[in-house]
Structures are given as structure tokens and as C-alpha cells.
Design a protein around this motif. Sequence first.
Motif, short mmCIF file in Angstrom:
data_model
loop_
_atom_site.label_atom_id
_atom_site.label_comp_id
_atom_site.label_asym_id
_atom_site.label_seq_id
_atom_site.Cartn_x
_atom_site.Cartn_y
_atom_site.Cartn_z
N LYS A 153 111.44 22.66 27.28
CA LYS A 153 111.05 23.45 27.33
C LYS A 153 110.24 23.35 29.24
O LYS A 153 110.16 21.93 29.44
CB LYS A 153 110.34 24.19 26.71
N ILE A 154 108.99 24.13 30.00
CA ILE A 154 108.38 23.17 30.82
C ILE A 154 107.69 24.20 29.84
O ILE A 154 107.00 25.76 29.53
CB ILE A 154 108.46 23.70 32.07
N ASN A 155 106.06 24.17 30.79
CA ASN A 155 104.71 24.90 30.58
C ASN A 155 104.57 25.67 31.66
O ASN A 155 104.19 24.63 32.79
CB ASN A 155 103.88 23.76 30.01
N LEU A 156 103.90 26.61 32.02
CA LEU A 156 104.38 27.37 33.18
C LEU A 156 103.40 26.94 33.48
O LEU A 156 102.20 27.12 35.16
CB LEU A 156 105.31 28.53 33.20
N PHE A 157 101.81 27.04 32.33
CA PHE A 157 100.66 26.52 32.90
C PHE A 157 100.19 26.72 31.92
O PHE A 157 101.13 26.73 30.61
CB PHE A 157 100.09 27.82 33.13
N LEU A 158 99.16 25.48 31.62
CA LEU A 158 99.02 25.35 30.32
C LEU A 158 97.66 24.61 31.14
O LEU A 158 96.75 23.69 31.32
CB LEU A 158 99.10 23.67 30.26
N TYR A 159 96.71 25.70 29.59
CA TYR A 159 94.82 25.50 29.23
C TYR A 159 94.07 24.67 28.53
O TYR A 159 94.76 24.97 27.72
CB TYR A 159 93.88 26.84 29.91
N VAL A 160 93.20 23.95 28.26
CA VAL A 160 92.64 23.43 27.21
C VAL A 160 91.37 24.30 27.39
O VAL A 160 90.48 23.81 28.16
CB VAL A 160 92.19 21.91 27.13
N THR A 161 91.57 24.53 26.40
CA THR A 161 89.73 25.86 26.26
C THR A 161 88.69 25.89 24.85
O THR A 161 87.78 26.02 24.84
CB THR A 161 90.88 27.39 25.26
N GLY A 162 89.19 24.00 24.84
CA GLY A 162 87.90 23.58 23.56
C GLY A 162 88.63 22.63 22.75
O GLY A 162 89.79 22.01 22.73
N ARG A 163 88.42 22.11 21.87
CA ARG A 163 88.31 21.07 20.50
C ARG A 163 88.16 21.42 19.54
O ARG A 163 86.82 21.91 18.83
CB ARG A 163 87.52 19.83 21.74
#
Length: 291
Positions: free
Chosen positions: A10-20
Motif C-alpha cells: 500500500k501507499i499513503n496518499l496523505f498522512l496527517y498526525v492529528t493528536g497523541r
Amino acid sequence: MIYTWPSPAKINLFLYVTGRRLDGYHYIQTLFQFLNYSDTLKIIPNKTGKIKLFTKKKSLINIQNTIINAAELLKEKALLYKKIKSYNLGAKIFLNKIIPIGSGLGGGSSNAATTLVVLNKLWNTQFTLKELALFGLEIGADVPFFIMGKTSIGEGIGEILYPIRQEEKWYLIVYPNIRILTKNIFSSPYLIVKSPKKSIKTLLKSDFRNDFENILKRQFITIKKLIVTLSTYAPSRITGTGSCVFSEFNNKKDAEKVFSLLPKNMRGFITKSVNISPLHSIVYKRKDMFF
């Protein structure tokens, strides 16, 4: 009976980190896209009660291997919920590994998912895909995506999935011969958790990016140079937490042309994206998104 099964990348076409989270895991929003490029697993069930893994890369055979973990986990769940005798649940598994390790292409998670899906069929344990996805989460956050088998927006830690249909494109995937451990990148002091959570509609209309890309470019000059080079020809980004870089094209010919311009020792491949996992296309004969 088919005994050899695809375990797709797979690939990640986008990847955002929104919290921990308090437990150290991170909340993300990502677009998981299947590729028509796979490891293969030859799985032969038996009634010895033993799981044996065979592969040319001997370093992959250890107790932490996701294939072994997945098979043993399914066996444990079958014993607990289905009352199947464990000595009936054995298998010989032969892995042909072509997806680079530590590349952001999801090879380990995919191997675990294929093992769970196929052994569920061959052992006749009759768990649903949702049940298998829940089991798979014990192995890795990406495993449920590979089990459910559809290109999807992923939220939570990646296990909350919203299937979507993406236009299928051609991709040049380049591996810079750098193996990256996901946990190391997530624990990087340079990771700034600041991306706002957005609606799916907004996500798909926005320019795609990867929150880990600047960290990787800062840490690995080879990756930085590769992204700069490829971006002169086509939209190019990191997948997952690296190290592979992908470039997107409308046709195979353009991808081949750019690949030919790279140094001859550069490891990579060209493939097309697919909306249905190659594994599901065989196991469930699925060709359409809506089922």
C-alpha cells in the motif's frame, strides 16, 4: 485449491498526525491506497497443530514475525470462540518477500492480514472480516485495512476505515535502501502534532501531504534528494513513515520514462493502484467497491 496468495503493498496518499493518545499512540488521518504489487504466501494447511514458516530470507523467521504471530493468534481465537481443537490447526507457510522491509509499503502488516484471511478460509474458522480486523489490530494498526480490502480513509490510529473509490493511477515507487522503524519516527522530537482533523470531503479536496516528510528529509539526505529529483517530473511524496518515495502518473509510459532517468543502482518498481485488494479479488471474487 489455490495455495498461493497475494499479500499486497500500500501507499499513503496523505498522512496527517492529528493528536497523541495517553498510551503513546498517535491519532492520524490517512488515505490508504492498494497497489497491484505483492509478496506471495503459499499456505498449506495441515492437522499437526504446528505453524512453520519458510523463506529464503532466514532473518525473517523469528517469534516476532507477523505471519507467525497472525497464525498463532487466529489459532488462539478459534480455540477460545469456536472450540476448535488446536491440534487440527496447523500450516506450512512459504513466504516470497519482494516488498522492502521498513519502506512504508506495509509489507509486514499485509503479510499478517493475508495469513489471517486465508487461514480463516482454509481452517474453516468462519470469523467475519470485522472480527479478523479486530484480531489484526493486536498485531499492528495497519492490519485492519489490509483485512477489509478496500482503498480507505483511515482514522483513529488507522483502524477506523471509510472505504472510498480513487481514480486508479500509475506509480513509480523508489526504495532508497534505507530501513526505517515506524516507532522511531513516531517518537522523533521533530514530530509536531498540529494537523487539524478535517472532514473526508475537505481532505480529498486539499493538496495531499505527509506530516513525516520533513522529519525524514532532515534525517536522511538521500531521501531529501530523491524527493527533490522526482518532484521535477511528477507529484512525489513519502509513503507512511518512509522510506519509499512514490511518484504519481496518469500512464505507465511516463512512469517508465522517469524511472529510466534515475541512477541504474536505484531500486524501485512501477505498478498501478487498485481499489480492491488483490487478495480480495481472489478470495472473494470482488471487482467492485460496493459490496
